[in-house]
Design a protein around this motif. Structure first.
Motif, PDB file in Angstrom:
ATOM      1  N   MET A   1       0.728  -1.203  -0.045  1.00 24.68           N
ATOM      2  CA  MET A   1       0.008  -0.162   0.137  1.00 24.68           C
ATOM      3  C   MET A   1       0.801   1.456   0.138  1.00 24.68           C
ATOM      4  SD  MET A   1      -3.358  -0.686   2.384  1.00 24.68           S
ATOM      5  CE  MET A   1      -2.719  -1.540   3.928  1.00 24.68           C
ATOM      6  N   ALA A   2       0.415   2.355  -0.537  1.00 26.41           N
ATOM      7  CA  ALA A   2       1.085   3.592  -0.570  1.00 26.41           C
ATOM      8  C   ALA A   2       1.211   4.143   0.900  1.00 26.41           C
ATOM      9  CB  ALA A   2       0.362   4.315  -1.717  1.00 26.41           C
ATOM     10  N   SER A   3       2.105   4.867   0.715  1.00 28.45           N
ATOM     11  CA  SER A   3       2.462   5.640   2.419  1.00 28.45           C
ATOM     12  C   SER A   3       1.708   7.021   2.412  1.00 28.45           C
ATOM     13  CB  SER A   3       4.077   6.023   2.604  1.00 28.45           C
ATOM     14  OG  SER A   3       4.212   6.460   3.602  1.00 28.45           O
ATOM     15  N   VAL A   4       1.172   7.161   3.351  1.00 29.27           N
ATOM     16  CA  VAL A   4       0.489   8.590   3.682  1.00 29.27           C
ATOM     17  C   VAL A   4       0.952   9.010   5.100  1.00 29.27           C
ATOM     18  CG1 VAL A   4      -1.611   8.459   2.153  1.00 29.27           C
ATOM     19  CG2 VAL A   4      -1.611   7.630   4.469  1.00 29.27           C
ATOM     20  N   GLY A   5       2.091   8.648   5.257  1.00 35.87           N
ATOM     21  CA  GLY A   5       2.930   9.092   6.589  1.00 35.87           C
ATOM     22  C   GLY A   5       2.521   7.959   7.486  1.00 35.87           C
ATOM     23  N   ILE A   6       2.168   6.736   7.211  1.00 31.85           N
ATOM     24  CA  ILE A   6       1.827   5.625   8.247  1.00 31.85           C
ATOM     25  C   ILE A   6       2.790   4.921   8.240  1.00 31.85           C
ATOM     26  CG2 ILE A   6       0.329   3.879   8.603  1.00 31.85           C
ATOM     27  CD1 ILE A   6      -1.759   5.473   6.627  1.00 31.85           C
ATOM     28  N   THR A   7       3.239   4.489   9.413  1.00 30.94           N
ATOM     29  CA  THR A   7       4.550   3.336   9.645  1.00 30.94           C
ATOM     30  C   THR A   7       3.998   1.879   9.558  1.00 30.94           C
ATOM     31  OG1 THR A   7       3.775   2.896  11.760  1.00 30.94           O
ATOM     32  CG2 THR A   7       5.266   4.764  11.610  1.00 30.94           C
ATOM     33  N   SER A   8       4.900   0.908   9.355  1.00 31.27           N
ATOM     34  CA  SER A   8       4.535  -0.199   9.017  1.00 31.27           C
ATOM     35  C   SER A   8       3.371  -0.925  10.082  1.00 31.27           C
ATOM     36  CB  SER A   8       5.681  -1.290   8.860  1.00 31.27           C
ATOM     37  OG  SER A   8       6.538  -1.284   9.962  1.00 31.27           O
ATOM     38  N   ASP A   9       3.683  -0.448  11.217  1.00 33.08           N
ATOM     39  CA  ASP A   9       2.852  -0.693  12.611  1.00 33.08           C
ATOM     40  C   ASP A   9       1.485  -0.143  12.324  1.00 33.08           C
ATOM     41  OD1 ASP A   9       2.179  -1.982  15.105  1.00 33.08           O
ATOM     42  OD2 ASP A   9       2.406   0.090  15.743  1.00 33.08           O
ATOM     43  N   GLY A  10       1.283   1.052  11.706  1.00 35.51           N
ATOM     44  CA  GLY A  10       0.235   1.555  11.370  1.00 35.51           C
ATOM     45  C   GLY A  10      -0.704   1.015  10.417  1.00 35.51           C
ATOM     46  N   PHE A  11       0.049   0.340   9.187  1.00 35.78           N
ATOM     47  CA  PHE A  11      -0.458  -0.393   8.305  1.00 35.78           C
ATOM     48  C   PHE A  11      -1.123  -1.637   9.024  1.00 35.78           C
ATOM     49  CE2 PHE A  11       1.926   2.016   4.938  1.00 35.78           C
ATOM     50  CZ  PHE A  11       1.060   2.348   4.310  1.00 35.78           C
ATOM     51  N   THR A  12      -0.605  -2.223   9.814  1.00 35.16           N
ATOM     52  CA  THR A  12      -0.857  -3.320  10.299  1.00 35.16           C
ATOM     53  C   THR A  12      -2.104  -3.172  11.318  1.00 35.16           C
ATOM     54  OG1 THR A  12       1.224  -4.469  10.473  1.00 35.16           O
ATOM     55  CG2 THR A  12      -0.494  -5.181  12.272  1.00 35.16           C
ATOM     56  N   GLN A  13      -2.290  -1.778  11.941  1.00 31.95           N
ATOM     57  CA  GLN A  13      -3.491  -1.631  12.528  1.00 31.95           C
ATOM     58  C   GLN A  13      -4.620  -1.183  11.753  1.00 31.95           C
ATOM     59  OE1 GLN A  13      -2.288   1.843  15.268  1.00 31.95           O
ATOM     60  NE2 GLN A  13      -0.542   0.633  15.634  1.00 31.95           N
ATOM     61  N   LEU A  14      -4.213  -0.477  10.503  1.00 30.81           N
ATOM     62  CA  LEU A  14      -5.354  -0.422   9.513  1.00 30.81           C
ATOM     63  C   LEU A  14      -6.023  -1.713   9.034  1.00 30.81           C
ATOM     64  CD1 LEU A  14      -4.023   2.667   7.259  1.00 30.81           C
ATOM     65  CD2 LEU A  14      -5.787   2.669   8.741  1.00 30.81           C
ATOM     66  N   ASP A  15      -5.061  -2.531   8.867  1.00 31.92           N
ATOM     67  CA  ASP A  15      -5.520  -3.794   8.269  1.00 31.92           C
ATOM     68  C   ASP A  15      -6.443  -4.298   9.377  1.00 31.92           C
ATOM     69  OD1 ASP A  15      -4.546  -4.128   5.667  1.00 31.92           O
ATOM     70  OD2 ASP A  15      -3.065  -5.496   6.310  1.00 31.92           O
ATOM     71  N   ASP A  16      -5.995  -4.129  10.381  1.00 30.97           N
ATOM     72  CA  ASP A  16      -6.958  -4.792  11.729  1.00 30.97           C
ATOM     73  C   ASP A  16      -8.361  -4.287  11.717  1.00 30.97           C
ATOM     74  OD1 ASP A  16      -4.689  -6.734  12.482  1.00 30.97           O
ATOM     75  OD2 ASP A  16      -4.139  -5.491  14.140  1.00 30.97           O
ATOM     76  N   ILE A  17      -8.173  -3.191  11.425  1.00 33.49           N
ATOM     77  CA  ILE A  17      -9.374  -2.282  11.797  1.00 33.49           C
ATOM     78  C   ILE A  17     -10.321  -2.514  10.215  1.00 33.49           C
ATOM     79  CG2 ILE A  17     -10.469   0.014  11.489  1.00 33.49           C
ATOM     80  CD1 ILE A  17      -8.372   1.104  13.077  1.00 33.49           C
ATOM     81  N   PHE A  18      -9.642  -2.511   9.266  1.00 32.60           N
ATOM     82  CA  PHE A  18     -10.184  -2.648   8.027  1.00 32.60           C
ATOM     83  C   PHE A  18     -11.135  -4.134   7.861  1.00 32.60           C
ATOM     84  CE2 PHE A  18     -10.047  -4.401   3.438  1.00 32.60           C
ATOM     85  CZ  PHE A  18     -10.872  -3.690   2.876  1.00 32.60           C
ATOM     86  N   PHE A  19     -10.167  -4.993   8.205  1.00 33.54           N
ATOM     87  CA  PHE A  19     -10.437  -6.620   8.145  1.00 33.54           C
ATOM     88  C   PHE A  19     -11.634  -6.681   9.222  1.00 33.54           C
ATOM     89  CE2 PHE A  19      -7.146  -7.188   5.127  1.00 33.54           C
ATOM     90  CZ  PHE A  19      -7.680  -7.699   4.158  1.00 33.54           C
ATOM     91  N   GLY A  20     -11.535  -6.246  10.271  1.00 35.57           N
ATOM     92  CA  GLY A  20     -12.306  -6.548  11.552  1.00 35.57           C
ATOM     93  C   GLY A  20     -13.688  -5.914  11.119  1.00 35.57           C
ATOM     94  N   SER A  21     -13.792  -4.723  10.441  1.00 38.77           N
ATOM     95  CA  SER A  21     -15.004  -4.220   9.924  1.00 38.77           C
ATOM     96  C   SER A  21     -15.756  -4.872   8.752  1.00 38.77           C
ATOM     97  CB  SER A  21     -14.823  -2.748   9.942  1.00 38.77           C
ATOM     98  OG  SER A  21     -14.150  -2.160  11.081  1.00 38.77           O
ATOM     99  N   SER A  22     -14.985  -5.675   8.224  1.00 37.93           N
ATOM    100  CA  SER A  22     -15.554  -6.031   6.914  1.00 37.93           C
ATOM    101  C   SER A  22     -16.489  -6.859   7.063  1.00 37.93           C
ATOM    102  CB  SER A  22     -14.527  -6.562   6.112  1.00 37.93           C
ATOM    103  OG  SER A  22     -14.835  -6.928   4.785  1.00 37.93           O
ATOM    104  N   ALA A  23     -17.576  -7.128   6.037  1.00 43.83           N
ATOM    105  CA  ALA A  23     -18.690  -8.262   6.297  1.00 43.83           C
ATOM    106  C   ALA A  23     -17.999  -9.547   5.589  1.00 43.83           C
ATOM    107  CB  ALA A  23     -19.845  -7.925   5.119  1.00 43.83           C
ATOM    108  N   THR A  24     -17.003  -9.384   4.808  1.00 48.08           N
ATOM    109  CA  THR A  24     -15.886 -10.450   4.168  1.00 48.08           C
ATOM    110  C   THR A  24     -15.039 -11.033   5.172  1.00 48.08           C
ATOM    111  OG1 THR A  24     -16.747  -9.606   1.910  1.00 48.08           O
ATOM    112  CG2 THR A  24     -14.890 -11.461   2.242  1.00 48.08           C
ATOM    113  N   GLN A  25     -15.241 -11.925   5.702  1.00 52.51           N
ATOM    114  CA  GLN A  25     -14.035 -12.469   6.763  1.00 52.51           C
ATOM    115  C   GLN A  25     -13.055 -13.627   6.101  1.00 52.51           C
ATOM    116  OE1 GLN A  25     -13.414 -11.092   9.946  1.00 52.51           O
ATOM    117  NE2 GLN A  25     -14.582  -9.328   9.065  1.00 52.51           N
ATOM    118  N   GLU A  26     -13.686 -14.472   5.028  1.00 47.04           N
ATOM    119  CA  GLU A  26     -12.857 -15.433   4.783  1.00 47.04           C
ATOM    120  C   GLU A  26     -12.239 -15.245   3.292  1.00 47.04           C
ATOM    121  OE1 GLU A  26     -13.476 -18.883   6.388  1.00 47.04           O
ATOM    122  OE2 GLU A  26     -14.156 -18.486   7.910  1.00 47.04           O
TER     123      GLU A  26
END
Length: 171
Positions: A1-26
């Motif tokens: 993913m492109a950087s918008v001033g987000i660290t690699s840990d930040g991308f992990t946090q974004l992924d956790d929020i994104f996938f945790g909120s998604s109706a598609t889980q598998e």
């Protein structure tokens, strides 16, 4: 993913929020999971970083709003999402669009509403006439968006799922 001033840990946090909120889980494969992320999150980070908003608490990302000002019915980069073509008359009235996701521990604290308010304020300042989003017709987030000034614009059955476009006129 492109950087918008987000660290690699930040991308992990974004992924956790994104996938945790998604109706598609598998997903059938890691490649399909990555394609899903790119379709619904990555393209905004790459093409619209100025319309990507982060919310943090105690040094951690707890929510985000991914937005775009470009009408998805006329933008080639959204041609893979067919319902935008069906709703082209509506997207012309509400050209900007958004996705908001907040981690479960930060919900019901007004964070999502503050993200929407900031985005809408910036859209208004830029002269954008309206904003929309698409979600499940019976999703719990419909009430959240209605509390934030969005109204039901149109709904359709799309590939076996009932979806709704909610819109908010600006200015």
């Amino acid at each position: 993913m492109a950087s918008v001033g987000i660290t690699s840990d930040g991308f992990t946090q974004l992924d956790d929020i994104f996938f945790g909120s998604s109706a598609t889980q598998e997903f059938d494969s890691p490649e399909m999971r990555e394609a899903f992320r790119e379709r619904w999150l990555g393209r905004y980070l790459e093409h619209d970083p100025e319309w990507f908003y982060l919310a943090s608490a105690d040094g951690a990302i707890v929510g985000y709003l991914a937005g775009c000002v470009e009408d998805p019915a006329t933008a080639a980069r959204f041609s893979d999402i067919g319902y935008f073509q069906v709703w082209a008359g509506y997207t012309a009235q509400y050209p900007a669009h958004l996705h908001v996701n907040v981690c479960p521990t930060a919900r019901d604290q007004g964070l999502g509403s503050r993200l929407v308010d900031r985005f809408v304020g910036d859209l208004s300042a830029a002269g954008v006439k309206g904003v929309h989003l698409v979600t499940g017709l019976h999703s719990r987030n419909v009430a959240f968006y209605q509390r934030n000034g969005f109204v039901r614009v149109a709904d359709i059955d799309w590939n076996g799922s009932e979806i709704v476009m909610l819109g908010r006129l600006l200015g």
